[in-house]
Design an enzyme around this catalytic site. Structure first.
Site, PDB file in Angstrom:
ATOM      1  N   ARG A  72       0.840  -1.209   0.000  1.00 31.02           N
ATOM      2  CA  ARG A  72       0.000   0.000   0.000  1.00 31.02           C
ATOM      3  C   ARG A  72       0.877   1.263   0.000  1.00 31.02           C
ATOM      4  O   ARG A  72       0.429   2.327  -0.429  1.00 31.02           O
ATOM      5  CB  ARG A  72      -0.919   0.016   1.225  1.00 31.02           C
ATOM      6  CG  ARG A  72      -2.089  -0.948   1.077  1.00 31.02           C
ATOM      7  CD  ARG A  72      -3.034  -0.825   2.241  1.00 31.02           C
ATOM      8  NE  ARG A  72      -4.238  -1.594   2.004  1.00 31.02           N
ATOM      9  CZ  ARG A  72      -5.407  -1.353   2.580  1.00 31.02           C
ATOM     10  NH1 ARG A  72      -5.539  -0.349   3.426  1.00 31.02           N
ATOM     11  NH2 ARG A  72      -6.464  -2.097   2.322  1.00 31.02           N
ATOM     12  N   LYS A 145       0.663  16.370 -14.740  1.00 30.95           N
ATOM     13  CA  LYS A 145       0.618  17.804 -14.412  1.00 30.95           C
ATOM     14  C   LYS A 145       1.935  18.464 -14.826  1.00 30.95           C
ATOM     15  O   LYS A 145       1.953  19.554 -15.381  1.00 30.95           O
ATOM     16  CB  LYS A 145       0.398  17.979 -12.903  1.00 30.95           C
ATOM     17  CG  LYS A 145       0.618  19.421 -12.434  1.00 30.95           C
ATOM     18  CD  LYS A 145       0.337  19.621 -10.975  1.00 30.95           C
ATOM     19  CE  LYS A 145       0.745  21.039 -10.575  1.00 30.95           C
ATOM     20  NZ  LYS A 145       0.148  21.485  -9.328  1.00 30.95           N
ATOM     21  N   HIS A 295     -35.872   5.860 -40.561  1.00 28.73           N
ATOM     22  CA  HIS A 295     -36.085   6.927 -39.575  1.00 28.73           C
ATOM     23  C   HIS A 295     -36.556   6.366 -38.232  1.00 28.73           C
ATOM     24  O   HIS A 295     -37.524   6.837 -37.645  1.00 28.73           O
ATOM     25  CB  HIS A 295     -37.054   7.985 -40.107  1.00 28.73           C
ATOM     26  CG  HIS A 295     -36.526   8.634 -41.344  1.00 28.73           C
ATOM     27  ND1 HIS A 295     -35.464   9.516 -41.316  1.00 28.73           N
ATOM     28  CD2 HIS A 295     -36.879   8.509 -42.637  1.00 28.73           C
ATOM     29  CE1 HIS A 295     -35.192   9.907 -42.551  1.00 28.73           C
ATOM     30  NE2 HIS A 295     -36.027   9.303 -43.369  1.00 28.73           N
ATOM     31  N   GLU A 347     -29.370   0.613 -47.309  1.00 25.47           N
ATOM     32  CA  GLU A 347     -28.268   1.417 -46.756  1.00 25.47           C
ATOM     33  C   GLU A 347     -27.325   0.570 -45.914  1.00 25.47           C
ATOM     34  O   GLU A 347     -26.107   0.676 -46.027  1.00 25.47           O
ATOM     35  CB  GLU A 347     -28.840   2.526 -45.854  1.00 25.47           C
ATOM     36  CG  GLU A 347     -29.471   3.676 -46.597  1.00 25.47           C
ATOM     37  CD  GLU A 347     -28.495   4.820 -46.825  1.00 25.47           C
ATOM     38  OE1 GLU A 347     -27.468   4.888 -46.139  1.00 25.47           O
ATOM     39  OE2 GLU A 347     -28.776   5.646 -47.714  1.00 25.47           O
ATOM     40  N   PHE A 482     -53.108   1.717 -24.250  1.00 20.44           N
ATOM     41  CA  PHE A 482     -54.558   1.484 -24.325  1.00 20.44           C
ATOM     42  C   PHE A 482     -55.245   2.424 -25.309  1.00 20.44           C
ATOM     43  O   PHE A 482     -54.724   3.489 -25.638  1.00 20.44           O
ATOM     44  CB  PHE A 482     -55.210   1.566 -22.941  1.00 20.44           C
ATOM     45  CG  PHE A 482     -55.098   2.896 -22.219  1.00 20.44           C
ATOM     46  CD1 PHE A 482     -55.652   4.060 -22.737  1.00 20.44           C
ATOM     47  CD2 PHE A 482     -54.475   2.958 -20.968  1.00 20.44           C
ATOM     48  CE1 PHE A 482     -55.579   5.271 -22.051  1.00 20.44           C
ATOM     49  CE2 PHE A 482     -54.400   4.173 -20.279  1.00 20.44           C
ATOM     50  CZ  PHE A 482     -54.950   5.329 -20.828  1.00 20.44           C
TER      51      PHE A 482
HETATM   52  N1  LIG Z   1       1.193   2.406  -2.917  1.00 18.91           N
HETATM   53  C1  LIG Z   1       2.173   2.802  -3.645  1.00 18.91           C
HETATM   54  O1  LIG Z   1       2.995   3.561  -3.184  1.00 18.91           O
HETATM   55  C2  LIG Z   1       2.293   2.347  -5.036  1.00 18.91           C
HETATM   56  N2  LIG Z   1       3.204   2.795  -5.892  1.00 18.91           N
HETATM   57  C3  LIG Z   1       3.040   2.155  -7.051  1.00 18.91           C
HETATM   58  N3  LIG Z   1       2.012   1.307  -6.956  1.00 18.91           N
HETATM   59  C4  LIG Z   1       1.522   0.405  -8.001  1.00 18.91           C
HETATM   60  O2  LIG Z   1       2.265  -0.787  -7.900  1.00 18.91           O
HETATM   61  C5  LIG Z   1       2.304  -1.449  -9.157  1.00 18.91           C
HETATM   62  C6  LIG Z   1       3.675  -1.966  -9.415  1.00 18.91           C
HETATM   63  O3  LIG Z   1       4.118  -2.693  -8.316  1.00 18.91           O
HETATM   64  P1  LIG Z   1       5.193  -3.836  -8.530  1.00 18.91           P
HETATM   65  O4  LIG Z   1       6.335  -3.174  -9.195  1.00 18.91           O
HETATM   66  O5  LIG Z   1       5.479  -4.328  -7.195  1.00 18.91           O
HETATM   67  O6  LIG Z   1       4.544  -4.862  -9.412  1.00 18.91           O
HETATM   68  C7  LIG Z   1       1.856  -0.437 -10.181  1.00 18.91           C
HETATM   69  O7  LIG Z   1       0.618  -0.871 -10.704  1.00 18.91           O
HETATM   70  C8  LIG Z   1       1.722   0.853  -9.420  1.00 18.91           C
HETATM   71  O8  LIG Z   1       0.628   1.625  -9.897  1.00 18.91           O
HETATM   72  C9  LIG Z   1       1.522   1.393  -5.718  1.00 18.91           C
HETATM   73  N4  LIG Z   1       0.498   0.621  -5.263  1.00 18.91           N
HETATM   74  C10 LIG Z   1      -0.715   0.967  -4.884  1.00 18.91           C
HETATM   75  O9  LIG Z   1      -1.158   1.937  -4.471  1.00 18.91           O
END
Ligand SMILES: NC(=O)c1ncn([C@@H]2O[C@H](COP(=O)(O)O)[C@@H](O)[C@H]2O)c1NC=O
Length: 533
Positions: A72, A145, A295, A347, A482
């Site tokens: 995460r 961005k 149509h 068509e 109806f």
């Molecule tokens: N949490 C994070 O900091 C994070 N950073 C990157 N990811 C995801 O992790 C995936 C890659 O992970 P890996 O290299 O472990 O397969 C990618 O899909 C990327 O979008 C994360 N995973 C989910 O949020």
């Protein structure tokens, strides 16, 4: 590919790669390494790259913080995000990076956890939640961005172009803008999928109307999102002075919009609207069926023992109007049917498939558009824009209790024999495809007269009778709603229609039924209605 000097190209020295979908990854990493790019990467992405013999720096080395909490938290760190977000056109950003000991990234390659696929697999909510990518979209949005300084790639299909751009001196500003727009579309699609699931499945609103088929919070969430992708620009819209394009719903089941065109001129806006009406009308029937639409209204619908017979019967309904029509079938187009269609200016023809040789026969006409499409959705929600908003409703399908003749009420007359009942059922189903007010006369599994789109039912009845001519005598009739008064029914009676099916439910049902009774006409009430506007 060398970028021109004034193109805003920025050499790529450092790339951050974090991808769920590893396709094309080793080729990309190898190419970047060959171009002298330093690669920083997350867990299994880094392993894959290292496995290909390409040097890679683990993101945890860069951050000095381990990837944790089951992934995460991996890239959610200022050392990563400062490197992505520094506007390298600005001296003070560069000075701050120096002070912080952070090197900028000129390329970010990310694709996201498969949230939609996980939901579609029927996974438990906790598993779906785990597939909501947080770090990935953060990097994608940051890089997009900062497109004046960073190139962002979210689609493995773009890797070869990206590798070529890097080898050629870096992405031009125009390329970085295109990539950034694509990246924001990618995260927008992703967020709409997550928000829709959260709103409809995890936290649906509580209100329910309680009636069968009634509106509930789950069907109609407090917020509705969808994203559409342009799949074609059209020559013009409904009229030549209107521009138009075709978009596909990125989440919906494929339908006419995704049909494959095998032959003929480019589809027009009106071809699509008529095609959709035809496609749906053909699939309202279970036997081999053909609908011919002009149509958005049928000028012939029929069922037959085979598709060629159904076509002959549908065409015979109104050959004048069928000229330049859009034909749809719910079965494979046979060579026999193709030979028939090839004789008529048509068509568009849409079918689930074509028998060997049928396309060759049809293609004798240079312009006919020949399409293969998947069967239309049997149910679901449909949308209609109104000024300032959008109406959503459940699709009107032939599956209401009242569509089953076993549930019809014989209001007057003798019970229909087998053939008459078959025709009444056919007429009732076919009537669904006719714009209101709809009156459809049928005989032997084919429409013989259709009255549509009138602002009163009497005019629709006249139209149907006039179109049927002598065929009205002995035919059966269906009315989509109806009869408010006996007058519309009387038009059918006077023309010799011998059995009628209609929803019933008018305050004057008794008068209407009395008129049928007086004429010795059999009348069934369905209790269901099929308005189409
Ligand atoms: N949490 C994070 O900091 C994070 N950073 C990157 N990811 C995801 O992790 C995936 C890659 O992970 P890996 O290299 O472990 O397969 C990618 O899909 C990327 O979008 C994360 N995973 C989910 O949020």
């Amino acid at each position: 590919m060398n970028a021109p000097a004034d193109s805003g190209a920025r050499a790529v020295k450092r790339a951050l790669i974090s991808v769920y979908d590893k396709s094309g990854l080793t080729e990309l990493a190898t190419a970047l390494h060959g171009a002298g790019v330093e690669i920083v990467s997350t867990g299994s992405t880094a392993k894959t790259i290292a496995g290909a013999g390409v040097p890679v720096v683990e993101v945890s080395e860069l951050t000095g913080f381990p990837e944790c909490l089951e992934g995460r938290v991996k890239t959610l760190h200022p050392r990563v995000h400062a490197g992505i977000l520094a506007d390298t056109r600005k001296d003070d950003h560069l000075a701050q990076l120096d002070e912080l000991g952070v090197a900028p990234f000129e390329l970010v390659v990310v694709n996201l956890y498969p949230f939609t696929e996980t939901v579609a697999s029927g996974a438990a909510p906790d598993e779906c939640v785990e597939q909501i990518d947080i770090g990935g979209p953060s990097m994608v949005r940051a890089a997009a961005k900062n497109h004046p300084s960073v190139g962002v790639v979210v689609d493995p299909a773009d890797y070869p172009d990206a590798a070529a751009a890097v080898a050629g001196g870096g992405f031009t500003l125009a390329q970085r803008k295109q990539l950034a727009a694509k990246a924001f579309r990618h995260t927008a699609d992703y967020d709409v999928a997550v928000a829709s699931w959260m709103t409809s499945v995890v936290a649906p609103s509580e209100e329910t109307a309680g009636e069968p088929g009634a509106t509930t919070g789950a069907q109609f969430p407090v917020w509705a999102g969808a994203t559409w992708k342009r799949s074609a620009t059209l020559r013009y819209g409904e009229n030549p002075h209107q521009g138009a394009a075709l978009y596909v719903d990125t989440d919906a089941a494929p339908g006419l919009a995704q049909a494959e065109q095998l032959h003929g001129k480019e589809m027009s806006f009106n071809n699509y609207t008529d095609g959709d009406a035809a496609w749906r009308a053909a699939y309202d029937h279970t036997e081999p069926a053909v609908a011919i639409i002009k149509h958005a209204n049928p000028c012939g619908i029929a069922v037959g023992a085979d598709i060629a017979e159904a076509h002959r019967k549908a065409h015979a309904c109104d050959p004048v109007s069928a000229y330049g029509g859009v034909i749809a079938t719910n079965r494979e187009v046979s060579v026999e049917m193709a030979e028939q269609v090839a004789e008529i200016f048509t068509e568009v023809i849409i079918a689930p498939s074509y028998a060997d040789g049928a396309v060759d026969v049809l293609s004798r006409k240079k312009n006919i558009r020949i399409l293969v499409a998947q069967a239309p959705a049997e149910s679901g929600i449909e949308m209609r824009p109104v000024s300032g908003g959008l109406l959503l409703q459940e699709r009107d399908v032939i599956d209401a209790e009242g569509d089953d003749p076993a549930n019809w009420t014989l209001a007057t007359g003798t019970a229909a024999d087998e053939q008459t009942l078959r025709d009444l059922v056919f007429a009732w189903r076919a009537c669904r495809a006719v714009k209101s007010n709809a009156i459809l006369l049928a005989s032997d599994g084919a429409s013989v007269g259709v009255g549509m789109g009138q602002v009163n039912r009497v005019d629709s009845a006249h139209l149907a009778v006039n179109r049927a001519g002598e065929r009205a005598a002995g035919a059966v009739g269906a009315s989509d709603a109806f009869f408010p008064f006996p007058d519309g029914l009387q038009v059918l009676i006077d023309a010799g229609v011998r059995a009628v099916v209609q929803p019933g439910g008018s305050v004057r049902d008794n008068e209407v039924i009395e008129a049928a009774k007086a004429a010795g006409v059999t009348m069934y009430l369905t209790g269901a209605r099929h308005f189409a506007h």
